[in-house]
Scaffold this active site. Structure first.
Site, PDB file in Angstrom:
ATOM      1  N   THR A  69      29.612  43.052  35.455  1.00 42.57           N
ATOM      2  CA  THR A  69      28.742  43.121  36.580  1.00 42.57           C
ATOM      3  C   THR A  69      29.212  44.094  37.693  1.00 42.57           C
ATOM      4  OG1 THR A  69      29.437  41.123  37.509  1.00 42.57           O
ATOM      5  CG2 THR A  69      27.634  41.100  36.011  1.00 42.57           C
ATOM      6  N   LYS A  70      30.466  44.430  37.685  1.00 44.49           N
ATOM      7  CA  LYS A  70      31.086  44.752  38.965  1.00 44.49           C
ATOM      8  C   LYS A  70      30.864  46.552  39.119  1.00 44.49           C
ATOM      9  CE  LYS A  70      33.799  41.563  39.880  1.00 44.49           C
ATOM     10  NZ  LYS A  70      33.338  40.361  39.082  1.00 44.49           N
ATOM     11  N   THR A  71      31.223  46.945  40.179  1.00 45.06           N
ATOM     12  CA  THR A  71      30.838  48.208  40.628  1.00 45.06           C
ATOM     13  C   THR A  71      31.225  49.463  39.812  1.00 45.06           C
ATOM     14  OG1 THR A  71      33.008  48.452  41.891  1.00 45.06           O
ATOM     15  CG2 THR A  71      31.030  47.712  43.170  1.00 45.06           C
TER      16      THR A  71
END
Ligand SMILES: Cc1ncc(COP(=O)(O)O)c(C=O)c1O
Length: 410
Positions: free
Chosen positions: A199-201
């Site tokens: 889910t990270k950038t």
């Protein structure tokens, strides 16, 4: 059945395209799947982007935080200064080393570690009851909002205590370090760690990267990430010149990133600036859309924000519903929301190990009572953003305190 259910807007989605697919297929066909040339290239590219001397690819940010603390000398009986307003990883790595977190409350506005708390704790040290001495400071850039690094770094420098940045949410954004010098989050202290969780950038599925300017830390992390083997042996099966002999000089870990994951990471890295721009434009829309909503508290904004998370807080005396009901109603409206964070000090493990009470960290507790996170990711469409805005407004306005029909469920 809610008519919106079919069009459920997920809370988080990775943005994976043909470039990632091509990169993975190339690796799968190359005959070399685990850590190798692609991971090396990924490291060099991250180092070049953020301007660090070293970047070390790992299979998670958790691994990176563990290795960073180990490399700066945290050991049994030590204390590491951080906050309870974070994910499990930031504090569990301290326990891996037999050390203990020394929790400070957050700043109630930013949700980040409070610089005055750091200054005070570093000059005072742990109480006799807490014991140990502070061996590292671990600020977390919560949601991608950079901590007040200039003050925190100055306090660490004055106390001679190394700083390890939990930059899991803050890739790739800059902020002010010592002397107001702007640099990428993650590169400001002794070492910093990015997360490439799904889910990270940017993502590699699971993965992380440790960055540092210190040759000594890089050497130690490089040793410990692969079994404590004295030198790089990744090419021992494929190169005619490779030496099969190696020595184990430490009891290390198995924390390396595969080339399959690194191929995804390289493709994601090429898109990181576009991803950031899209996250920023979604955040700007949310900020504008809720600017006049006196029943909501907006997140602290900054031009340097990575907007990994967009959090809102309900204003309890203006609404007849609590946060849990808000989350439930939004989910019923087909909007995926989440809560960041359930503070660590109210978790059974930390409660039992350290005897914390919920009110020990009042800002963290109050944030937790009221906060929820909205979807924010590059593939979220403008139409979906407007549905999120309308959904939040409609649920909240139906439950405004003082409205004749407020409090009626639905
Ligand atoms: C603040 C923070 N630090 C560290 C981590 C650990 O990241 P990883 O899942 O890559 O180990 C996370 C994961 O969500 C996080 O939110």
């Amino acid at each position: 059945m809610n008519p919106n259910t079919e069009r459920f807007i997920p809370f988080a989605l990775p943005s994976i395209g043909e470039e990632e697919e091509r990169g993975v297929v190339e690796v799968l066909r190359s005959g070399w799947l685990t850590t190798g040339p692609v991971a090396k290239r990924f490291e060099a590219e991250v180092a070049a982007l953020v301007g660090s001397r070293h970047a070390l690819a790992l299979n998670s940010a958790t691994a990176g935080l563990h290795l960073a603390l180990e490399a700066v000398g945290v050991g049994a009986g030590d204390r590491v200064l951080t906050t309870p307003y974070t994910f499990a990883a930031s504090a569990e790595v301290i326990r891996y080393l037999g050390a203990s977190p020394l929790f400070l409350d957050i700043d109630g506005e930013t949700l980040n570690i409070d610089p005055s708390g750091v200054e005070e704790a570093l000059s005072r040290g742990p109480s006799p009851r807490e014991g140990g001495s502070i061996r590292a400071v671990l600020p977390v850039h919560v949601g991608g909002l950079p901590c007040r690094m200039e003050r925190i770094l100055a306090a660490c420098a004055a106390a001679g205590v190394p700083l390890v940045e939990d930059a899991a949410h803050a890739f790739p954004v800059r902020t002010e370090g010592l002397g107001g010098r702007r640099a990428y989050c993650g590169t400001l202290g002794a070492a910093g760690v990015y997360s490439f969780y799904a889910t990270k950038t940017i993502t590699t599925g699971e993965g992380g990267m440790l960055v540092t300017d210190s040759d000594e830390i890089a050497r130690r992390v490089s040793l410990m990430r692969l079994h404590g083997i004295d030198r790089e042996v990744w090419n021992r099966y494929v190169s005619r010149d490779a030496e099969w002999r190696y020595e184990i000089v430490e009891a290390g870990y198995k924390y390396n990133l595969t080339d399959i994951a690194a191929a995804i990471g390289r493709a994601q890295l090429a898109k990181a600036a576009d991803f950031l721009e899209r996250r920023r434009s979604i955040a700007a829309r949310y900020l504008a859309a809720f600017a006049d909503a006196d029943y909501l508290r907006l997140p602290a904004a900054s031009d340097d924000h990575a907007w990994h998370l967009f959090t809102l807080r309900i204003v309890e005396d203006r609404l007849t519903i609590d946060r849990d009901e808000m989350v439930r109603s939004l989910m019923d409206h087909g909007i995926g929301v989440s809560v960041h964070f359930i503070p660590l000090h109210i978790m059974p493990y930390y409660r039992n190990a350290y005897g914390f009470k919920p009110e020990d960290f009042p800002n963290a507790l109050q944030a937790y009572r009221t906060i929820f996170s909205l979807p924010i990711y590059p593939s979220l469409t403008d139409e979906q953003v407007e549905r999120v805005v309308a959904g939040v407004r409609s649920v909240a306005e139906r439950h405004r305190r003082g409205r004749p029909d407020a409090g009626r469920r639905g």
